[in-house]
Design a protein around this motif. Structure first.
Motif, mmCIF file in Angstrom:
data_model
loop_
_atom_site.group_PDB
_atom_site.id
_atom_site.type_symbol
_atom_site.label_atom_id
_atom_site.label_comp_id
_atom_site.label_asym_id
_atom_site.label_seq_id
_atom_site.Cartn_x
_atom_site.Cartn_y
_atom_site.Cartn_z
ATOM 1 N N ILE A 183 32.206 -81.234 -22.981
ATOM 2 C CA ILE A 183 31.583 -80.509 -21.878
ATOM 3 C C ILE A 183 30.936 -81.463 -20.874
ATOM 4 O O ILE A 183 31.049 -81.279 -19.668
ATOM 5 N N PHE A 184 30.263 -82.519 -21.400
ATOM 6 C CA PHE A 184 29.514 -83.405 -20.500
ATOM 7 C C PHE A 184 30.208 -84.747 -20.275
ATOM 8 O O PHE A 184 29.552 -85.742 -19.965
ATOM 9 N N ALA A 185 31.537 -84.763 -20.438
ATOM 10 C CA ALA A 185 32.270 -86.029 -20.333
ATOM 11 C C ALA A 185 31.929 -86.768 -19.037
ATOM 12 O O ALA A 185 31.727 -87.988 -19.034
ATOM 13 N N GLY A 202 39.320 -86.889 -23.097
ATOM 14 C CA GLY A 202 40.367 -86.293 -23.934
ATOM 15 C C GLY A 202 39.823 -85.108 -24.710
ATOM 16 O O GLY A 202 40.518 -84.105 -24.906
ATOM 17 N N ALA A 203 38.558 -85.206 -25.161
ATOM 18 C CA ALA A 203 37.921 -84.093 -25.865
ATOM 19 C C ALA A 203 37.881 -82.870 -24.958
ATOM 20 O O ALA A 203 38.076 -81.735 -25.401
ATOM 21 N N ARG A 204 37.636 -83.111 -23.665
ATOM 22 C CA ARG A 204 37.576 -82.007 -22.717
ATOM 23 C C ARG A 204 38.923 -81.298 -22.620
ATOM 24 O O ARG A 204 38.997 -80.067 -22.621
ATOM 25 N N VAL A 205 39.998 -82.094 -22.572
ATOM 26 C CA VAL A 205 41.345 -81.506 -22.510
ATOM 27 C C VAL A 205 41.596 -80.651 -23.752
ATOM 28 O O VAL A 205 42.024 -79.498 -23.655
ATOM 29 N N LEU A 211 48.425 -79.364 -17.409
ATOM 30 C CA LEU A 211 47.645 -78.769 -18.481
ATOM 31 C C LEU A 211 47.906 -77.260 -18.565
ATOM 32 O O LEU A 211 48.020 -76.695 -19.643
ATOM 33 N N LEU A 212 48.028 -76.624 -17.383
ATOM 34 C CA LEU A 212 48.255 -75.176 -17.367
ATOM 35 C C LEU A 212 49.563 -74.830 -18.076
ATOM 36 O O LEU A 212 49.616 -73.900 -18.887
ATOM 37 N N ASN A 213 50.615 -75.600 -17.787
ATOM 38 C CA ASN A 213 51.885 -75.348 -18.464
ATOM 39 C C ASN A 213 51.751 -75.501 -19.966
ATOM 40 O O ASN A 213 52.322 -74.733 -20.733
ATOM 41 N N VAL A 214 50.987 -76.511 -20.390
ATOM 42 C CA VAL A 214 50.770 -76.725 -21.820
ATOM 43 C C VAL A 214 50.112 -75.491 -22.437
ATOM 44 O O VAL A 214 50.538 -74.992 -23.482
ATOM 45 N N ILE A 215 49.080 -74.970 -21.763
ATOM 46 C CA ILE A 215 48.352 -73.818 -22.293
ATOM 47 C C ILE A 215 49.273 -72.601 -22.403
ATOM 48 O O ILE A 215 49.320 -71.921 -23.438
ATOM 49 N N VAL A 216 50.033 -72.358 -21.354
ATOM 50 C CA VAL A 216 50.946 -71.206 -21.371
ATOM 51 C C VAL A 216 51.963 -71.351 -22.503
ATOM 52 O O VAL A 216 52.212 -70.409 -23.265
ATOM 53 N N LEU A 234 39.540 -77.392 -23.709
ATOM 54 C CA LEU A 234 40.108 -76.404 -22.792
ATOM 55 C C LEU A 234 41.278 -75.676 -23.435
ATOM 56 O O LEU A 234 41.403 -74.455 -23.320
ATOM 57 N N VAL A 235 42.121 -76.447 -24.108
ATOM 58 C CA VAL A 235 43.287 -75.842 -24.757
ATOM 59 C C VAL A 235 42.840 -74.855 -25.832
ATOM 60 O O VAL A 235 43.351 -73.744 -25.931
ATOM 61 N N VAL A 236 41.829 -75.255 -26.621
ATOM 62 C CA VAL A 236 41.357 -74.394 -27.718
ATOM 63 C C VAL A 236 40.772 -73.086 -27.192
ATOM 64 O O VAL A 236 41.152 -72.009 -27.641
ATOM 65 N N VAL A 237 39.865 -73.165 -26.219
ATOM 66 C CA VAL A 237 39.164 -71.941 -25.802
ATOM 67 C C VAL A 237 40.055 -70.994 -25.021
ATOM 68 O O VAL A 237 39.744 -69.817 -24.891
ATOM 69 N N THR A 238 41.173 -71.472 -24.508
ATOM 70 C CA THR A 238 42.066 -70.558 -23.819
ATOM 71 C C THR A 238 43.148 -70.016 -24.752
ATOM 72 O O THR A 238 43.427 -68.824 -24.760
ATOM 73 N N CYS A 239 43.736 -70.890 -25.538
ATOM 74 C CA CYS A 239 44.926 -70.485 -26.306
ATOM 75 C C CYS A 239 44.602 -69.594 -27.490
ATOM 76 O O CYS A 239 45.314 -68.628 -27.753
#
Lengths: 312, 299
Positions: B44-46, B94-97, B158-163, B100-105
């Motif tokens: 969060i605070f990267a 990288g933790a931020r990436v 990143l968006l494509n990865v999440i989808v 993001l993936v975790v909280v959306t997917c």
């Protein structure tokens, strides 16, 4: 549940499976044609427009995409997926030799994971909180947490670079398949172990196991005749998914170890635009996954008599 | 629909916490919670915590070893990579990436998969066949390959990865939930509810769902490491996040070429992935033991 209803399920599942493969191949065909014009991969800046047109004609890439698709389907039904854009050999035969390499690796990994995972899961469940249980859980947790590409690199780092015991990659003798098998199978074995363990713990607390104990049955009879088939139901469910994981995993593991399988072939075809071979590879892969899932579905009623598929 | 799914789930969790999570059991979880906390804060605070721009290339300081090795310094505690970028900063971004993936997917795929699995298991007829063929389709098309096609057509982001991850992870929930429903629907309390005239909706959300909520929660927890690993794998194969983005998988992919001369560029992000996914798995285990009342009696 007689044998007849199983064969009825089988036939309808086979038909549905064919539909699934058809849809998957269609999607890949359409997406790959939209992706980029394969002619661009095969020509240089100096190729004239006429030559490009001729090439398009030869490769069957001219005309509207709908007509291309219909032609593709007509040929595909006769198992003719066209020729490789690069080698001009039939696409399916290009895939064949590579597929057997992937099958070797996948089978080795599946056997490795089952042989390691299921017995360990049973023992861990029966001796909860024992050192065996803790060790099994530690192994499982580590196996599940380690990304396979990193594990592969670490294995290469220690066993190939530092100790010089194993080859860093490629294929050949038995020694070439050891590290890729461990890399690919460890995650699956962790999953099987966890599911067997948790399924077994659940079952050992059910009324029917208590009844069996009260009846004075031997513990081994209870475990093998009554408990295990219940405990293995979630394992069977996940087995179908695991075939998918293993195939996805081989794409990575083959890349890490330069294993000449179908995954590496597919990555290559996408970068060079050899779409007939790509589609043939997808056809082979999706068919094998569908078959694996059908086998899993048929095994449900055999393992769990409570399930009467189709009965309402 | 979504609130009806969430309500019994939250209720069950709250109830089990009220019943008897002792301080000892919470203490058992503390190492995992600490790592989770570090991961969350770093992610969060990267931008506030990192001393360097994670994408800033300074060739003169390339492959500086970490502080634990001779030649390293506290200026770059985890060393620098082959382009002289600070690895600590890159690990934090990288933790931020991953976050993001975790909280959306995960919420998205758990919700979709559960609803579809409930329907498929309950309405055994053509509904089931249709939905399960959809599941089969996804299983039959390896996500990695689909991701590869997507990255060729739509580019890497990143968006494509999440989808892609959502498209491919709901089916796991659907299969598991369906298998549970198939088994539950034959049991007395469900048959009784049906006999007493309860609507399908009521039976599913009041009687069936509470019995499979634990499975879903455990699967979702275990999905946290899985989803992080998928993103890392996609980025490792250069079909994930856009080039240059500090993702753990991409860092390992770049460090791979220098593996024999410098160990830290692949070790540091690898350890980060390992710690975070270990945490996810431990919490899944812990939740399983805590949420299952039958197990508590045994203990």
């Amino acid at each position: 549940m007689g044998a007849q209803s199983i064969s009825a399920i089988l036939i309808s599942r086979l038909l549905q499976g064919i539909l699934v493969v058809f849809l998957v191949v269609s999607i890949v065909f359409l997406v790959s044609r939209l992706a980029r014009n394969p002619v661009e991969y095969l020509t240089t800046d100096e190729t004239t427009a006429e030559e490009k047109e001729l090439l398009k004609e030869q490769l069957g890439l001219s005309g509207p995409i709908g007509i291309q698709y219909v032609n593709f389907l007509i040929d595909a039904v006769q198992l003719d997926l066209g020729n490789s854009f690069i080698s001009a050999r039939p696409a399916l035969s290009e895939v064949g030799s590579r597929a057997s390499k992937t099958l070797q690796l996948g089978a080795a990994a599946l056997v490795f994971s089952m042989v390691l995972g299921i017995p360990l899961g049973i023992i861990a469940a029966l001796r909860r909180a024992s050192p065996t249980d803790w060790l099994a859980r530690l192994l499982a947790v580590l196996g599940q947490a380690t990304p396979n590409f990193w594990l592969g690199l670490m294995l290469i780092f220690f066993f190939s670079v530092q100790l010089d015991l194993m080859p860093t990659g490629g294929s050949g003798g038995v020694e070439h398949i050891v590290l890729p098998t461990i890399t690919l199978g460890l995650l699956s074995s962790a999953v099987s172990m966890r599911l067997t363990r948790s399924g077994m713990i659940d079952v050992m607390n059910t009324d029917f196991v208590r009844t069996a104990r009260a009846k004075g049955l031997r513990e081994s009879t209870i475990i093998w005749r009554h408990a295990l088939r219940h405990a293995l139901l979630p394992v069977a469910t996940i087995l179908g998914i695991q075939v998918g994981y293993l195939i996805a995993g081989t794409i990575i593991v083959e890349q890490v170890f330069a294993w000449p399988g179908i995954g590496r072939l597919m990555l290559h075809t996408i970068t060079v635009g050899d779409f007939p071979v790509l589609i043939a590879a997808i056809l082979v892969i999706s068919t094998s996954i569908v078959v694996a899932n059908i086998l899993v579905d048929i095994s449900y009623p055999i393992i769990d008599p409570r399930i009467r598929a189709g009965a309402r | 629909m979504s609130t009806q799914v969430a309500a019994p789930a939250a209720e069950t969790i709250l109830r089990s916490f009220r019943i008897g999570v002792s301080w000892q059991r919470l203490l058992l979880l503390s190492p995992a919670l600490i790592i989770l906390g570090v991961f969350l804060v770093a992610g969060i605070f990267a931008d506030l915590l990192s001393a360097y721009d994670p994408e800033e290339i300074v060739l003169i300081r390339r492959l500086t070893p970490p502080v634990v090795q001779e030649g390293g310094s506290w200026a770059h505690p985890l060393g620098t990579d082959n382009l002289g970028r600070d690895i600590l900063s890159r690990v934090m971004y990288g933790a931020r990436v991953s976050l993001l993936v975790v909280v959306t997917c995960i919420p998205a795929s758990a919700l979709i998969g559960t609803l579809i699995g409930l329907l498929a298991g309950w309405r055994v007829g053509w509904w089931d066949r249709l939905l399960m063929r959809l599941v089969d389709m996804q299983l039959a098309l390896p996500a990695l390959l689909f991701a590869l096609l997507i990255s060729v057509v739509f580019g890497r982001s990143l968006l494509n990865v999440i989808v892609i991850i959502i498209i491919f992870s709901w089916s796991g929930y659907a299969r598991l939930v369906r298998a549970d429903v198939l088994s539950l629907r034959e049991q007395e309390f469900v048959v009784a509810a049906r006999a007493s005239g309860a609507t399908d909706r009521r039976i599913l959300f009041r009687h069936v769902l509470p019995n499979i909520v634990n499975t879903i929660v455990i699967m979702a927890t275990l999905d946290v490491p899985a989803v992080i690993l998928i993103e890392a794998a996609l980025s490792f194969l250069n079909i994930g996040v856009a080039p240059g983005t500090p993702s753990w998988g991409a860092m390992i992919s770049e460090g791979r070429n220098f593996m024999t001369i410098a160990w830290w560029p692949i070790w540091m992000p690898g350890i980060a992935i390992l710690l975070v996914s270990l945490t996810g798995n431990l919490m899944g285990d812990w939740l399983r033991d805590t949420l299952d009342p039958r197990l508590r009696n045994v203990r």
